[in-house]
Design an enzyme around this catalytic site. Structure first.
Site, PDB file in Angstrom:
ATOM      1  N   ASP A  13     -10.321  14.367 -30.953  1.00  0.00           N
ATOM      2  CA  ASP A  13      -9.041  14.203 -31.636  1.00  0.00           C
ATOM      3  C   ASP A  13      -7.981  13.774 -30.634  1.00  0.00           C
ATOM      4  O   ASP A  13      -8.110  14.023 -29.419  1.00  0.00           O
ATOM      5  CB  ASP A  13      -8.616  15.509 -32.311  1.00  0.00           C
ATOM      6  CG  ASP A  13      -7.586  15.276 -33.415  1.00  0.00           C
ATOM      7  OD1 ASP A  13      -7.320  14.104 -33.740  1.00  0.00           O
ATOM      8  OD2 ASP A  13      -7.052  16.258 -33.950  1.00  0.00           O
ATOM      9  N   GLY A  14      -6.955  13.104 -31.126  1.00  0.00           N
ATOM     10  CA  GLY A  14      -5.834  12.684 -30.301  1.00  0.00           C
ATOM     11  C   GLY A  14      -4.523  13.077 -30.949  1.00  0.00           C
ATOM     12  O   GLY A  14      -4.455  13.309 -32.159  1.00  0.00           O
ATOM     13  N   GLU A  52      -6.868   8.915 -29.708  1.00  0.00           N
ATOM     14  CA  GLU A  52      -8.100   9.099 -30.476  1.00  0.00           C
ATOM     15  C   GLU A  52      -9.265   8.415 -29.760  1.00  0.00           C
ATOM     16  O   GLU A  52     -10.372   8.968 -29.649  1.00  0.00           O
ATOM     17  CB  GLU A  52      -7.941   8.523 -31.888  1.00  0.00           C
ATOM     18  CG  GLU A  52      -6.902   9.202 -32.751  1.00  0.00           C
ATOM     19  CD  GLU A  52      -7.379  10.502 -33.374  1.00  0.00           C
ATOM     20  OE1 GLU A  52      -8.516  10.922 -33.098  1.00  0.00           O
ATOM     21  OE2 GLU A  52      -6.603  11.103 -34.152  1.00  0.00           O
ATOM     22  N   ASP A  77     -11.357  12.459 -36.994  1.00  0.00           N
ATOM     23  CA  ASP A  77     -10.534  12.365 -38.200  1.00  0.00           C
ATOM     24  C   ASP A  77      -9.747  11.059 -38.228  1.00  0.00           C
ATOM     25  O   ASP A  77      -8.825  10.895 -39.033  1.00  0.00           O
ATOM     26  CB  ASP A  77      -9.599  13.571 -38.329  1.00  0.00           C
ATOM     27  CG  ASP A  77      -8.621  13.694 -37.168  1.00  0.00           C
ATOM     28  OD1 ASP A  77      -8.534  12.755 -36.339  1.00  0.00           O
ATOM     29  OD2 ASP A  77      -7.942  14.730 -37.074  1.00  0.00           O
ATOM     30  N   HIS A 130      -7.132  18.612 -40.436  1.00  0.00           N
ATOM     31  CA  HIS A 130      -6.337  19.737 -40.931  1.00  0.00           C
ATOM     32  C   HIS A 130      -6.869  20.260 -42.266  1.00  0.00           C
ATOM     33  O   HIS A 130      -6.099  20.580 -43.174  1.00  0.00           O
ATOM     34  CB  HIS A 130      -4.873  19.333 -41.065  1.00  0.00           C
ATOM     35  CG  HIS A 130      -4.312  18.695 -39.833  1.00  0.00           C
ATOM     36  ND1 HIS A 130      -3.994  19.413 -38.707  1.00  0.00           N
ATOM     37  CD2 HIS A 130      -4.067  17.393 -39.527  1.00  0.00           C
ATOM     38  CE1 HIS A 130      -3.542  18.582 -37.777  1.00  0.00           C
ATOM     39  NE2 HIS A 130      -3.588  17.358 -38.244  1.00  0.00           N
ATOM     40  N   ASP A 140      -7.681  19.448 -32.269  1.00  0.00           N
ATOM     41  CA  ASP A 140      -6.269  19.194 -32.547  1.00  0.00           C
ATOM     42  C   ASP A 140      -5.379  20.081 -31.678  1.00  0.00           C
ATOM     43  O   ASP A 140      -4.374  19.625 -31.126  1.00  0.00           O
ATOM     44  CB  ASP A 140      -5.993  19.433 -34.028  1.00  0.00           C
ATOM     45  CG  ASP A 140      -4.542  19.200 -34.401  1.00  0.00           C
ATOM     46  OD1 ASP A 140      -4.083  18.049 -34.315  1.00  0.00           O
ATOM     47  OD2 ASP A 140      -3.851  20.177 -34.766  1.00  0.00           O
TER      48      ASP A 140
END
Length: 296
Positions: A13-14, A52, A77, A130, A140
């Protein structure tokens, strides 16, 4: 030295405080014996999409270093990342790293690295952000903490294949950061800054000039993409729009059917399956159409 543990799944994740702005990325590695290995790093001037991509690069470098040949599932995501590496990159390379409109591909430097590291053993899967997924939520947290300049405590039990071997060097230790164990835990309750909210003048003034210029260049790239989407009349999903704006997908869908973002009016067009499709129109074009309608 044989590698007794195998990587089972990777989560990447970024995050970015503004788009562009200070960013961070995070990776959570799950092994087949239940052990966990976490990585992350920060960038003072970047974009959400680049973070990302950098997270995926860090994950793939680890896979390469272990020499694992068994299948590995990588969860992200970011539909931009997943579609880019599994679909778009083939066409970009054939066109000399140009888009279908003949324009240079954004983030080419990172796409080239990802393409080189990617292999048939990697299965790319999209996971909704999320939504309570443990691996995604932890990534995250790591990415946001680095973006805030507060490196988190990471689980970093060294994979046994890398202990005492030269493979460690191939992971690029500069991109795998451990937090100072004496530092206070990061305040992960802080809210990330929406890209529609400009950073404070004080924070901008404290950045070096070259960083501010780099942020401006990244912003212009983002605005060019938005302009092209509007000009071509492309319909994009909530996740794609969220990537463009550097906000959560839920922040997009909660704003209603019509709202303004920078130079564009964003309109909900229709739903296809479980996807909501959106359209961008330049504000000046919307005003012109309104005036023409009023005068007719």
């Amino acid at each position: 030295m044989p590698f007794s543990r195998k990587i089972k799944t990777l989560y990447t994740d970024g995050a970015c405080r503004g788009n562009p702005g200070p960013g961070g990325w995070g990776v959570v590695v799950y092994f087949n014996d239940g052990s966990v290995y976490e990585m992350g790093d920060a960038d003072p001037a970047t974009t959400n999409n680049r973070m990302e991509m950098q997270a995926a690069i860090g994950a793939l470098k680890l896979v390469t270093a272990t020499g694992q040949q068994e299948p590995v599932t990588l969860y992200t995501d970011s539909e931009y990342l997943r579609n880019g590496i599994t679909k778009w990159v083939k066409g970009w390379k054939k066109k000399g790293w140009k888009t279908s409109e003949g324009k240079p591909v954004l983030n080419k430097d990172l796409w080239e690295i990802l393409d080189e590291l990617n292999s048939q053993h990697i299965e790319w899967r999209y996971v909704r952000g999320h939504a309570g997924n443990e691996g995604n939520e932890r990534c995250d947290e790591i990415a946001r903490a680095f973006a805030l300049g507060r490196p988190p405590d990471l689980q970093q039990t060294q994979p046994d294949a890398l202990i005492g071997s030269q493979a460690t060097d191939s992971i690029d230790r500069e991109t795998i950061q451990s937090s100072d164990v004496s530092s206070d835990p990061p305040n992960l309750g802080l809210v990330m800054v929406d890209s529609t909210t400009p950073p404070s003048l004080d924070s901008l003034d404290n950045l070096p000039r070259e960083v501010r210029v780099a942020q401006l260049r990244n912003l212009i790239e983002t605005l060019h993409v938005a302009d092209e989407i509007a000009a071509k009349g492309y319909l994009i999903t909530s996740s794609e729009l969220a990537d463009l704006m550097d906000v959560n997908a839920s922040a997009v869908t909660s704003r209603g059917d019509n709202w303004g973002w920078r130079n564009w009016v964003v309109s909900r067009v229709r739903r296809e399956g479980n996807q909501i499709l959106w359209q961008l129109e330049r504000v000046d074009e919307v005003n012109s159409n309104f005036e023409a309608s009023a005068n007719s």
